[in-house]
Design a protein around this motif. Sequence first.
Motif: not given
Length: 403
Positions: A141-147, A160-162, A176-177
């Motif tokens: 998790r790079t932020s609250r809702y970003e992976l 590394e992939f979005a 959710w993760v």
Amino acid sequence: MNFFKRILGKKSKQLDYDQIADLLDGGSVSHVAGLPVNSQTALQVSTVLACVKAIADGCATPDLHVYREDSAGRRQKATGIPEYRLLARRPNEWQTSFEWRRQMTIHAALTGTGLSIKVRGDDRRVRELIPVQPGQWSVTRTSRYELVYRCWDEFGLIGEFAPDDVFLLNGVQWDWVTTLDAVKLARSAIGLAMATEQSQTAMHENGLRTSGAYSVEGNLNKEQHERLSQWLRDKGGVRNTGVPLVLDRAAKWVSTAISGVDAQHVETRRLQIEEICRFYGVFPIMVGHSDKAATFASSETFFSAHVKNTLAPWHEAWMQRLDETLLDGNGALFTEFDTRYLLAGSMADRSQWARTMAETGIYTRNEIRDEEGKDPLPGLDEPLTPMNMSTNKKEGGNDTKKS
């Protein structure tokens, strides 16, 4: 780095997936009855392999089609788009659709998630789906809702992939993760099954004779003790079953362990089969285990229940993931598993159903042919109307009556 040097010695080396899992779990948590329990060793338990295979084959065997909905609300196969061949035939250069779906489902059933990298063409449409082994990818998790998904293999870092650049098949999710690892949750049941099997194997290796004490009169020196111990080892084992054991010096054999019957090995192994099946949500009859109360009629009901209760959630997970993350989301394209052969009754039952539906006009004959997987024929698109059910319209009105 000092921590790893203390574990591995002066010269550090790369840790494999199982070693990392042991470190994260505290070392002893992944061991049950002294045996390591992970996704690799769990597959050596026949019940785990049978449960995972029943789920994976149920997701890989049915044909997977991509449909398009036309303006009239009718569906038709979207065979003209590259995604159709990608999902129905060849998702990557090395695997068929059957092989890829089965591998992804096995990964998800064992570790909680199966992951494949999306390879896009110049038009940004997905051209290949490359599966990644469990333990060779991680999510951060790079932020609250970003992976960010990081993937590697034995040759090094892949990239590394979005989230939009990977395809995920999730099992039961905790959030959710994060997904729930079935092997870790069922660790005790799987470990006990492994321990029971090894214990029974050891009994057969020793010729089905339990351990005991060899008692002789007088004292033995070190050389006599070692020689007698070696002699007992040479006389034991399956190859010497039934060979008389000659004793001297008033020797006696005193058994100190219980027999396999007293240990209830059969009952324990039956219970572990049911316990592992309970964890995976698979009916025991699907892994070849049934009790004396099961009949042929009840077995057919179990097979139907397996499709509805075990496979249906996995099919839905597959279809929604494919629709939303691989196709056009809320557009006109959607996927569907063809499970008609799994739910089909006997030939006599199907023929009776087809005749009733056709003669009463509920289904057209081409619709019935489609249910049987046959191509339509000219002139069979109109429903039949029984003679005693024909209707006549009154002139100037919409009322109908039976003739």
